[in-house]
Write an enzyme that holds these catalytic residues in place. Structure first.
Site, PDB file in Angstrom:
ATOM      1  N   ARG A 235       0.854  -1.184   0.000  1.00 21.81           N
ATOM      2  CA  ARG A 235       0.000   0.000   0.000  1.00 21.81           C
ATOM      3  C   ARG A 235       0.889   1.234   0.000  1.00 21.81           C
ATOM      4  O   ARG A 235       1.946   1.236   0.653  1.00 21.81           O
ATOM      5  CB  ARG A 235      -0.879   0.037   1.259  1.00 21.81           C
ATOM      6  CG  ARG A 235      -2.048  -0.921   1.257  1.00 21.81           C
ATOM      7  CD  ARG A 235      -3.125  -0.516   0.254  1.00 21.81           C
ATOM      8  NE  ARG A 235      -4.265  -1.414   0.298  1.00 21.81           N
ATOM      9  CZ  ARG A 235      -4.443  -2.458  -0.514  1.00 21.81           C
ATOM     10  NH1 ARG A 235      -3.568  -2.724  -1.463  1.00 21.81           N
ATOM     11  NH2 ARG A 235      -5.499  -3.229  -0.399  1.00 21.81           N
ATOM     12  N   GLU A 264      -4.332   7.113  -4.359  1.00 23.88           N
ATOM     13  CA  GLU A 264      -4.627   6.616  -5.714  1.00 23.88           C
ATOM     14  C   GLU A 264      -5.933   7.198  -6.241  1.00 23.88           C
ATOM     15  O   GLU A 264      -6.873   7.369  -5.465  1.00 23.88           O
ATOM     16  CB  GLU A 264      -4.696   5.081  -5.674  1.00 23.88           C
ATOM     17  CG  GLU A 264      -3.345   4.493  -5.353  1.00 23.88           C
ATOM     18  CD  GLU A 264      -3.366   2.970  -5.175  1.00 23.88           C
ATOM     19  OE1 GLU A 264      -4.417   2.339  -5.391  1.00 23.88           O
ATOM     20  OE2 GLU A 264      -2.324   2.438  -4.800  1.00 23.88           O
ATOM     21  N   HIS A 282      -1.451   0.224  -9.939  1.00 17.23           N
ATOM     22  CA  HIS A 282      -2.046  -0.747  -8.987  1.00 17.23           C
ATOM     23  C   HIS A 282      -2.650  -1.941  -9.734  1.00 17.23           C
ATOM     24  O   HIS A 282      -3.866  -2.135  -9.719  1.00 17.23           O
ATOM     25  CB  HIS A 282      -3.100  -0.059  -8.099  1.00 17.23           C
ATOM     26  CG  HIS A 282      -3.412  -0.866  -6.860  1.00 17.23           C
ATOM     27  ND1 HIS A 282      -3.861  -0.310  -5.695  1.00 17.23           N
ATOM     28  CD2 HIS A 282      -3.357  -2.204  -6.613  1.00 17.23           C
ATOM     29  CE1 HIS A 282      -4.060  -1.253  -4.779  1.00 17.23           C
ATOM     30  NE2 HIS A 282      -3.755  -2.414  -5.324  1.00 17.23           N
TER      31      HIS A 282
END
Ligand code: 8YV
Length: 316
Positions: A235, A264, A282
């Site tokens: 993360r 994000e 991602h």
């Protein structure tokens, strides 16, 4: 039979959405023009929710859904789902472990290789016409990964699958986590700065959330150093992103290969202009096969809950 109503926070792979539509009345939150009014209009009827670990479900939204019984997450991480509120309310929570382990570990290795061998940078060099301009054997040499030392932060399932790949690539593995793990064949280092100072690559596979927020700070990046590279498939919150940008900019840290970011889909603009970083949107679990399996598990968890009040892969 009346279909249970569920709130879908984010789009899932198409097959899973079709399966959800067949079983449930699905309210698509991301399509709502007025999110607030949409939630108010469906809230009393919503008994289930599906989301991802990164998008999550806030305490505020959970509290607005008085009949919510179950949350199924499309991913293994649960950091943005307010688990404490779910626990208090007796709401079941599931995630998708196992089915994405190998995919994310493979991608971490792909990022490590891409960063170390500068594969995207070399690709850009060819596309720009520089290969033709400069001629053969002019592109700067890179460094081999074989024989290098890897430090893994978080030796869960993904960390362990990645460690196995590192051995296959002839690398030496050590790891950091708050507690040693009995039976794990890798050296445990209980101080992250020390681990970073000992390795060439620091690879993050740990969970997100409060427990790991800002774990990789300026001191860790400095210890990793100019010859070091940070790889993150965990993360963005695990890294102090401002410190990372500064360390890459001033040469304190050699390189970074990142799949995840603190906010994000926003990537810190300075990173976009840097030649020593590899950036991905991602996508570590993002194959048709793995997302398909994750989506199926979301569907199966919700079906199982509404049939037997049991989850197949509960978050405990
Ligand atoms: C996402 C992930 O869930 O498993 C996780 O925790 O972060 C990913 O697999 C996936 O990208 C869907 O958003």
């Amino acid at each position: 039979m009346i279909k249970p109503e569920i709130l879908l926070a984010v789009p899932l792979i198409e097959n899973a959405m079709a399966a959800l539509d067949a079983q449930f009345t699905v309210h698509r939150l991301w399509e709502a023009a007025d999110r607030d009014a949409f939630i108010t209009s469906v809230a009393p009827r919503v008994r289930g929710a599906a989301t991802t670990g990164a998008t999550g479900l806030t305490a505020d939204l959970i509290m607005r859904l008085p009949n919510l019984e179950v949350v199924a997450s499309y991913g293994v991480g649960t950091d943005a789902i307010d688990l404490a509120t779910c626990r208090q309310r007796g709401i079941g929570v599931s995630n998708t472990p196992d089915v994405l382990t190998a995919e994310v570990a493979d991608f971490a290795m792909a990022l490590l290789l891409a960063g170390a061998r500068r594969i995207p940078q070399a690709d850009a060099y060819v596309r720009r016409g520089d290969y033709r301009r400069d001629g053969k054997d002019q592109y700067p040499l890179t460094h081999r990964v074989r024989g290098k030392k890897v430090g893994i932060v978080g030796l869960g399932q993904i960390g362990q699958a990645f460690a196995t790949l590192c051995l296959a690539f002839g690398m030496e593995v050590a790891w950091y986590g708050p507690r040693p793990k009995p039976g794990v064949p890798y050296r445990h280092v209980d101080d992250l700065v020390r681990l970073a100072s000992e390795v060439d690559y620091l690879v993050l596979t740990c969970k997100g959330g409060a427990e790991t927020a800002g774990l990789v700070d300026a001191a860790v990046l400095k210890a990793l150093g100019i010859k070091g590279m940070l790889v993150n498939v965990a993360r963005g919150s695990v890294v102090d992103e401002a410190a990372l940008v500064a360390a890459l900019a001033d040469g304190t840290l050699g390189a970074a290969a990142l799949d995840v970011y603190a906010d994000e889909p926003n990537v810190p603009p300075p990173l976009l202009a840097m030649d020593n970083v590899v950036l991905q949107p991602h996508v570590a679990s993002g194959t048709v096969q793995t997302r398909g399996a994750m989506g199926q598990l979301v569907v199966d968890n919700l079906k199982s809950w509404f049939a037997h009040r049991k989850l197949l892969t509960p978050v405990t």
